[in-house]
Design an enzyme around this catalytic site. Structure first.
Site, PDB file in Angstrom:
ATOM      1  N   GLU A  59     -32.115   0.704  -9.888  1.00 56.88           N
ATOM      2  CA  GLU A  59     -32.966   1.331 -10.892  1.00 56.88           C
ATOM      3  C   GLU A  59     -34.437   1.218 -10.558  1.00 56.88           C
ATOM      4  O   GLU A  59     -34.859   0.379  -9.764  1.00 56.88           O
ATOM      5  CB  GLU A  59     -32.711   0.654 -12.234  1.00 56.88           C
ATOM      6  CG  GLU A  59     -33.120  -0.803 -12.192  1.00 56.88           C
ATOM      7  CD  GLU A  59     -32.627  -1.614 -13.387  1.00 56.88           C
ATOM      8  OE1 GLU A  59     -31.545  -1.338 -13.895  1.00 56.88           O
ATOM      9  OE2 GLU A  59     -33.355  -2.524 -13.789  1.00 56.88           O
ATOM     10  N   CYS A 106     -41.919   0.141 -11.150  1.00 58.03           N
ATOM     11  CA  CYS A 106     -41.205  -1.070 -10.772  1.00 58.03           C
ATOM     12  C   CYS A 106     -39.988  -0.604  -9.982  1.00 58.03           C
ATOM     13  O   CYS A 106     -39.160   0.143 -10.485  1.00 58.03           O
ATOM     14  CB  CYS A 106     -40.794  -1.795 -12.057  1.00 58.03           C
ATOM     15  SG  CYS A 106     -39.766  -3.233 -11.799  1.00 58.03           S
ATOM     16  N   CYS A 147     -28.393  -8.275  -6.032  1.00 57.71           N
ATOM     17  CA  CYS A 147     -29.243  -9.346  -5.524  1.00 57.71           C
ATOM     18  C   CYS A 147     -28.375 -10.556  -5.206  1.00 57.71           C
ATOM     19  O   CYS A 147     -27.403 -10.829  -5.913  1.00 57.71           O
ATOM     20  CB  CYS A 147     -30.293  -9.736  -6.571  1.00 57.71           C
ATOM     21  SG  CYS A 147     -31.506 -10.948  -5.965  1.00 57.71           S
ATOM     22  N   CYS A 197     -29.979 -16.114  -9.716  1.00 57.11           N
ATOM     23  CA  CYS A 197     -30.705 -16.772 -10.812  1.00 57.11           C
ATOM     24  C   CYS A 197     -29.933 -16.537 -12.114  1.00 57.11           C
ATOM     25  O   CYS A 197     -29.637 -15.394 -12.456  1.00 57.11           O
ATOM     26  CB  CYS A 197     -32.129 -16.238 -10.921  1.00 57.11           C
ATOM     27  SG  CYS A 197     -33.063 -16.407  -9.380  1.00 57.11           S
ATOM     28  N   CYS A 250     -31.064 -13.923 -14.937  1.00 58.36           N
ATOM     29  CA  CYS A 250     -31.379 -12.553 -14.531  1.00 58.36           C
ATOM     30  C   CYS A 250     -30.107 -11.718 -14.479  1.00 58.36           C
ATOM     31  O   CYS A 250     -29.109 -12.134 -13.884  1.00 58.36           O
ATOM     32  CB  CYS A 250     -32.049 -12.574 -13.159  1.00 58.36           C
ATOM     33  SG  CYS A 250     -32.293 -10.941 -12.435  1.00 58.36           S
ATOM     34  N   CYS A 254     -35.566  -6.197 -15.712  1.00 55.47           N
ATOM     35  CA  CYS A 254     -34.820  -7.145 -14.911  1.00 55.47           C
ATOM     36  C   CYS A 254     -33.350  -6.817 -14.694  1.00 55.47           C
ATOM     37  O   CYS A 254     -32.461  -7.624 -14.968  1.00 55.47           O
ATOM     38  CB  CYS A 254     -34.935  -8.533 -15.524  1.00 55.47           C
ATOM     39  SG  CYS A 254     -36.567  -8.871 -16.144  1.00 55.47           S
TER      40      CYS A 254
HETATM   41  N1  SAH Z   1     -36.243 -11.170  -6.684  1.00 49.90           N
HETATM   42  C1  SAH Z   1     -37.632 -11.011  -6.983  1.00 49.90           C
HETATM   43  C2  SAH Z   1     -37.992  -9.709  -7.677  1.00 49.90           C
HETATM   44  C3  SAH Z   1     -37.123  -9.184  -8.804  1.00 49.90           C
HETATM   45  S1  SAH Z   1     -37.190  -9.904 -10.407  1.00 49.90           S
HETATM   46  C4  SAH Z   1     -38.116 -12.176  -7.823  1.00 49.90           C
HETATM   47  O1  SAH Z   1     -37.294 -12.920  -8.339  1.00 49.90           O
HETATM   48  O2  SAH Z   1     -39.326 -12.364  -7.940  1.00 49.90           O
HETATM   49  C5  SAH Z   1     -38.771  -9.635 -11.075  1.00 49.90           C
HETATM   50  C6  SAH Z   1     -39.179 -10.720 -12.055  1.00 49.90           C
HETATM   51  O3  SAH Z   1     -38.421 -10.667 -13.283  1.00 49.90           O
HETATM   52  C7  SAH Z   1     -38.973 -12.116 -11.498  1.00 49.90           C
HETATM   53  O4  SAH Z   1     -40.090 -12.906 -11.790  1.00 49.90           O
HETATM   54  C8  SAH Z   1     -37.759 -12.580 -12.268  1.00 49.90           C
HETATM   55  O5  SAH Z   1     -37.669 -13.965 -12.290  1.00 49.90           O
HETATM   56  C9  SAH Z   1     -38.002 -11.973 -13.630  1.00 49.90           C
HETATM   57  N2  SAH Z   1     -36.818 -11.932 -14.482  1.00 49.90           N
HETATM   58  C10 SAH Z   1     -35.537 -11.764 -14.111  1.00 49.90           C
HETATM   59  N3  SAH Z   1     -34.706 -11.787 -15.183  1.00 49.90           N
HETATM   60  C11 SAH Z   1     -35.491 -11.971 -16.263  1.00 49.90           C
HETATM   61  C12 SAH Z   1     -35.229 -12.071 -17.677  1.00 49.90           C
HETATM   62  N4  SAH Z   1     -33.992 -11.989 -18.152  1.00 49.90           N
HETATM   63  N5  SAH Z   1     -36.284 -12.234 -18.500  1.00 49.90           N
HETATM   64  C13 SAH Z   1     -37.549 -12.312 -18.001  1.00 49.90           C
HETATM   65  N6  SAH Z   1     -37.853 -12.221 -16.692  1.00 49.90           N
HETATM   66  C14 SAH Z   1     -36.840 -12.062 -15.825  1.00 49.90           C
END
Ligand code: SAH
Length: 363
Positions: free
Chosen positions: A106, A119, A126, A130, A133, A356
């Site tokens: 997306e 974005c 991925c 995490c 996420c 995200c």
């Molecule tokens: N993999 C990279 C880029 C993609 S995520 C990274 O982790 O930086 C982009 C941002 O969104 C990251 O800072 C990630 O930690 C955050 N993110 C992911 N899931 C989230 C959620 N449920 N709520 C808030 N931020 C989130």
């Protein structure tokens, strides 16, 4: 369930080559291979990066007789929109794309008074796992190609130009995927995002943000490219004990190593590093953690750190939630008291699950 970290994308047939995969020399070679005169290479690049056209049938300066051949060899349709949702009175628009092999990912276009940001995704899925996420829960499908990444940019630029008489100004690699785990293709995309037409989209390097979980060696490598793009580091915890669980790659590169790499990035590029911190109720929002975060960042980066607090966007089925506003205010205050700049990020697109990786997760 504990997920495995995946650095190597599964081997899959990659999409066909596209003009946007090629640098200047590659474009010259491809045009020669088609038996076309050399000047066509620049003409095609101008159409793509300057006029944002990817369909040779619309390239009126290209002889009709060669359009089909050029289309087939250099402009295969790589990504198709399968769903589009808007919110914030149409100022946030999320697109779910499907690639030729069925992979989905997306991008989200966000229009603001002073800037227009897209974005974008760097991988389908991925491998960084995490737990908070949405993308991390589905695992890695595959790396996106440079052209698949650039097609998301072209689509957003084209929307801005055609529908809003405006210009795309900012790009953030904060869609699906870990950009530094797809280093070479992402680097190719970044180079062509910032190169002026006809070699690229001509977006200013400082308006391009590469966001990472913290692959320390790749952060240093990116610094050495001297591109001047902004680095965002998804820290989410100042201590290894918690970060080991929130950002599992921390088991490989600890907080101190990743902050050293961020320092190297800031020193080499002269750019401030953006520290991302998704604030999760009763998980990482304690006052002592704010103090520790401020202290560590002040020590490692001083004025070259900026903390972006992101209210957690809860993912379906998770028991985690955003911190209450008073806890959030206290957190920000404490980080600032340590001399580190800190703001709360605005949260566009929540009601359309644009944040995200949620769209592709919904299917
Ligand atoms: N993999 C990279 C880029 C993609 S995520 C990274 O982790 O930086 C982009 C941002 O969104 C990251 O800072 C990630 O930690 C955050 N993110 C992911 N899931 C989230 C959620 N449920 N709520 C808030 N931020 C989130």
């Amino acid at each position: 369930m504990k997920q495995q970290l995946v650095f190597e994308a599964p081997r899959r047939a990659m999409p066909p080559q596209h003009l946007a995969d090629l640098d200047e020399a590659g474009r010259a070679a491809a045009v020669a291979e088609l038996g076309l005169p050399a000047f066509r290479a620049k003409q095609l690049a101008n159409q793509y990066y300057g006029r944002l056209i990817a369909d040779p049938q619309q390239m009126t300066d290209l002889p009709a007789a060669v359009r089909n051949q050029v289309a087939e060899k250099l402009f295969p349709a790589l990504i198709n929109p399968v769903r589009e949702i808007q919110c914030d009175a149409g100022e946030t628009r999320k697109t779910l794309w499907r690639a030729v092999d069925g992979s989905t990912f997306e991008s989200v276009l966000m229009r603001y008074p002073q800037r227009n940001t897209v974005c974008i995704s760097s991988q389908a899925g991925c491998g960084m796992a995490c737990p908070f996420c949405a993308t991390g829960q589905g695992g890695l499908q595959r790396n996106l190609t440079t052209a698949e990444i650039l097609e998301q940019v072209r689509a957003a630029s084209s929307t801005m130009r055609a529908e809003h008489d405006g210009r795309l100004s900012n790009i953030v690699f904060m869609g699906m995927g870990e950009p530094l785990a797809n280093y070479n293709r992402v680097l190719g995309a970044v180079r062509r995002i910032i190169a002026p037409p006809p070699n690229g989209f001509g977006i200013s390097a400082r308006s391009v943000t590469v966001s990472t979980v913290g692959l320390a060696p790749a952060i240093r490598k990116l610094a050495d490219e001297r591109l001047g793009v902004t680095l965002a580091l998804s820290l989410h915890a100042p201590d290894d004990e918690l970060r080991d669980t929130l950002v599992p790659v921390n088991n490989r590169w600890k907080v101190s190593e990743v902050l050293d790499a961020a320092r190297y990035y800031a020193d080499t590029t002269g750019r401030r590093v953006s520290i991302e911190y998704a604030l999760i109720r009763d998980v990482n929002d304690q006052p002592w953690r704010a103090d520790l975060l401020g202290k560590k960042l002040h020590g490692a980066l001083g004025p070259l750190a900026h903390v972006n607090v992101i209210p957690l966007n809860p993912t379906p089925g998770s028991e985690w939630d955003a911190s209450p506003k008073p806890a959030e205010r206290e957190f920000v205050k404490r980080v600032r008291e340590r001399g580190v700049s800190c703001t709360v990020r605005d949260t566009r697109g929540r009601e359309i699950a644009a944040a995200c990786g949620q769209l592709a997760a919904e299917g």
